[in-house]
Scaffold this motif. Sequence first.
Motif, PDB file in Angstrom:
ATOM      1  N   ALA A  64      43.153  44.407  36.843  1.00 39.41           N
ATOM      2  CA  ALA A  64      41.999  43.633  37.314  1.00 39.41           C
ATOM      3  C   ALA A  64      41.780  42.414  36.422  1.00 39.41           C
ATOM      4  O   ALA A  64      41.300  41.374  36.876  1.00 39.41           O
ATOM      5  N   ASP A  65      42.150  42.542  35.139  1.00 41.22           N
ATOM      6  CA  ASP A  65      42.034  41.402  34.218  1.00 41.22           C
ATOM      7  C   ASP A  65      42.942  40.252  34.645  1.00 41.22           C
ATOM      8  O   ASP A  65      42.576  39.080  34.511  1.00 41.22           O
ATOM      9  N   ASN A  66      44.138  40.585  35.147  1.00 37.04           N
ATOM     10  CA  ASN A  66      45.045  39.536  35.636  1.00 37.04           C
ATOM     11  C   ASN A  66      44.404  38.767  36.791  1.00 37.04           C
ATOM     12  O   ASN A  66      44.472  37.536  36.850  1.00 37.04           O
ATOM     13  N   LEU A  67      43.790  39.511  37.703  1.00 35.95           N
ATOM     14  CA  LEU A  67      43.120  38.861  38.833  1.00 35.95           C
ATOM     15  C   LEU A  67      41.987  37.973  38.330  1.00 35.95           C
ATOM     16  O   LEU A  67      41.825  36.838  38.776  1.00 35.95           O
ATOM     17  N   GLN A  68      41.215  38.487  37.394  1.00 37.51           N
ATOM     18  CA  GLN A  68      40.077  37.735  36.854  1.00 37.51           C
ATOM     19  C   GLN A  68      40.562  36.432  36.207  1.00 37.51           C
ATOM     20  O   GLN A  68      39.955  35.373  36.388  1.00 37.51           O
ATOM     21  N   LYS A  69      41.665  36.492  35.474  1.00 43.98           N
ATOM     22  CA  LYS A  69      42.224  35.286  34.833  1.00 43.98           C
ATOM     23  C   LYS A  69      42.671  34.270  35.891  1.00 43.98           C
ATOM     24  O   LYS A  69      42.421  33.075  35.764  1.00 43.98           O
ATOM     25  N   ILE A  70      43.338  34.771  36.935  1.00 43.27           N
ATOM     26  CA  ILE A  70      43.808  33.879  38.006  1.00 43.27           C
ATOM     27  C   ILE A  70      42.612  33.221  38.698  1.00 43.27           C
ATOM     28  O   ILE A  70      42.622  32.018  38.960  1.00 43.27           O
ATOM     29  N   MET A  71      41.595  34.006  38.980  1.00 44.94           N
ATOM     30  CA  MET A  71      40.413  33.462  39.645  1.00 44.94           C
ATOM     31  C   MET A  71      39.721  32.432  38.760  1.00 44.94           C
ATOM     32  O   MET A  71      39.284  31.380  39.233  1.00 44.94           O
ATOM     33  N   ASP A  72      39.651  32.706  37.465  1.00 44.17           N
ATOM     34  CA  ASP A  72      39.018  31.768  36.537  1.00 44.17           C
ATOM     35  C   ASP A  72      39.775  30.447  36.498  1.00 44.17           C
ATOM     36  O   ASP A  72      39.174  29.377  36.439  1.00 44.17           O
ATOM     37  N   GLN A  73      41.098  30.515  36.560  1.00 44.08           N
ATOM     38  CA  GLN A  73      41.919  29.302  36.525  1.00 44.08           C
ATOM     39  C   GLN A  73      41.899  28.545  37.846  1.00 44.08           C
ATOM     40  O   GLN A  73      42.033  27.325  37.881  1.00 44.08           O
ATOM     41  N   THR A  74      41.728  29.279  38.945  1.00 42.89           N
ATOM     42  CA  THR A  74      41.887  28.700  40.270  1.00 42.89           C
ATOM     43  C   THR A  74      40.587  28.209  40.897  1.00 42.89           C
ATOM     44  O   THR A  74      40.555  27.134  41.499  1.00 42.89           O
ATOM     45  N   LEU A  75      39.536  28.997  40.777  1.00 41.45           N
ATOM     46  CA  LEU A  75      38.293  28.682  41.489  1.00 41.45           C
ATOM     47  C   LEU A  75      37.541  27.545  40.815  1.00 41.45           C
ATOM     48  O   LEU A  75      37.384  27.522  39.598  1.00 41.45           O
ATOM     49  N   VAL A  76      37.027  26.645  41.635  1.00 38.87           N
ATOM     50  CA  VAL A  76      36.308  25.475  41.142  1.00 38.87           C
ATOM     51  C   VAL A  76      34.842  25.520  41.562  1.00 38.87           C
ATOM     52  O   VAL A  76      33.958  25.214  40.764  1.00 38.87           O
ATOM     53  N   ARG A  77      34.590  25.917  42.795  1.00 40.99           N
ATOM     54  CA  ARG A  77      33.218  25.916  43.316  1.00 40.99           C
ATOM     55  C   ARG A  77      32.395  27.029  42.672  1.00 40.99           C
ATOM     56  O   ARG A  77      32.850  28.169  42.552  1.00 40.99           O
ATOM     57  N   ASP A  78      31.186  26.688  42.276  1.00 42.93           N
ATOM     58  CA  ASP A  78      30.319  27.639  41.587  1.00 42.93           C
ATOM     59  C   ASP A  78      30.031  28.882  42.420  1.00 42.93           C
ATOM     60  O   ASP A  78      30.024  29.997  41.891  1.00 42.93           O
ATOM     61  N   ASP A  79      29.814  28.714  43.726  1.00 42.98           N
ATOM     62  CA  ASP A  79      29.511  29.885  44.558  1.00 42.98           C
ATOM     63  C   ASP A  79      30.720  30.804  44.695  1.00 42.98           C
ATOM     64  O   ASP A  79      30.577  32.020  44.767  1.00 42.98           O
ATOM     65  N   ASP A  80      31.935  30.232  44.692  1.00 39.78           N
ATOM     66  CA  ASP A  80      33.147  31.058  44.715  1.00 39.78           C
ATOM     67  C   ASP A  80      33.302  31.808  43.388  1.00 39.78           C
ATOM     68  O   ASP A  80      33.624  32.994  43.362  1.00 39.78           O
ATOM     69  N   ARG A  81      33.066  31.102  42.296  1.00 31.13           N
ATOM     70  CA  ARG A  81      33.187  31.710  40.970  1.00 31.13           C
ATOM     71  C   ARG A  81      32.176  32.843  40.791  1.00 31.13           C
ATOM     72  O   ARG A  81      32.490  33.864  40.179  1.00 31.13           O
ATOM     73  N   ALA A  82      30.991  32.686  41.354  1.00 31.29           N
ATOM     74  CA  ALA A  82      29.956  33.705  41.233  1.00 31.29           C
ATOM     75  C   ALA A  82      30.394  35.026  41.886  1.00 31.29           C
ATOM     76  O   ALA A  82      30.007  36.102  41.417  1.00 31.29           O
ATOM     77  N   LEU A  83      31.214  34.960  42.927  1.00 31.64           N
ATOM     78  CA  LEU A  83      31.713  36.177  43.574  1.00 31.64           C
ATOM     79  C   LEU A  83      32.518  37.051  42.613  1.00 31.64           C
ATOM     80  O   LEU A  83      32.604  38.265  42.788  1.00 31.64           O
ATOM     81  N   PHE A  84      33.094  36.423  41.601  1.00 27.95           N
ATOM     82  CA  PHE A  84      33.919  37.141  40.632  1.00 27.95           C
ATOM     83  C   PHE A  84      33.242  37.213  39.263  1.00 27.95           C
ATOM     84  O   PHE A  84      33.897  37.454  38.253  1.00 27.95           O
ATOM     85  N   ASN A  85      31.933  36.991  39.260  1.00 26.67           N
ATOM     86  CA  ASN A  85      31.134  37.027  38.026  1.00 26.67           C
ATOM     87  C   ASN A  85      31.681  36.079  36.968  1.00 26.67           C
ATOM     88  O   ASN A  85      31.723  36.397  35.781  1.00 26.67           O
ATOM     89  N   LEU A  86      32.116  34.924  37.403  1.00 23.58           N
ATOM     90  CA  LEU A  86      32.618  33.893  36.496  1.00 23.58           C
ATOM     91  C   LEU A  86      31.532  32.841  36.297  1.00 23.58           C
ATOM     92  O   LEU A  86      30.783  32.526  37.206  1.00 23.58           O
ATOM     93  N   PRO A  87      31.464  32.275  35.086  1.00 27.44           N
ATOM     94  CA  PRO A  87      30.470  31.223  34.851  1.00 27.44           C
ATOM     95  C   PRO A  87      30.856  29.952  35.617  1.00 27.44           C
ATOM     96  O   PRO A  87      32.026  29.758  35.937  1.00 27.44           O
ATOM     97  N   PRO A  88      29.885  29.092  35.892  1.00 27.89           N
ATOM     98  CA  PRO A  88      30.202  27.818  36.574  1.00 27.89           C
ATOM     99  C   PRO A  88      31.196  27.003  35.742  1.00 27.89           C
ATOM    100  O   PRO A  88      31.197  27.073  34.512  1.00 27.89           O
ATOM    101  N   LYS A  89      32.036  26.261  36.425  1.00 25.99           N
ATOM    102  CA  LYS A  89      32.981  25.367  35.735  1.00 25.99           C
ATOM    103  C   LYS A  89      32.211  24.208  35.135  1.00 25.99           C
ATOM    104  O   LYS A  89      31.330  23.642  35.770  1.00 25.99           O
TER     105      LYS A  89
END
Length: 94
Positions: A64-89
């Motif tokens: 799951a950490d691999n997925l989280q890293k990929i999502m952190d690198q890939t997602l730009v939009r704040d609402d998309d990042r929020a789906l994965f509990n990532l901070p805004p870019k």
Amino acid sequence: MSTTIDSRIAKLEASLKQAKAQKQKIEARKRAVESKQKRALDTRKKILIGAAIQSMIERGQWSADNLQKIMDQTLVRDDDRALFNLPPKATSNG
């Protein structure tokens, strides 16, 4: 007699113009349908890829950490990042 030929030619030209316009309309409709189908297939493919990865994570075949890293690198939009509990870019204003 020349008037009737000219009149007939004008009618035929108008008919040709109308037929060409109808053909363009049909072709545009066909392109729109093809584009919609292509988008639908692309969306379906993305859903299946996501489902496969999610299944692999649930079975322990992928981290799951691999997925989280990929999502952190890939997602730009704040609402998309929020789906994965990532901070805004952080955005640069320069």
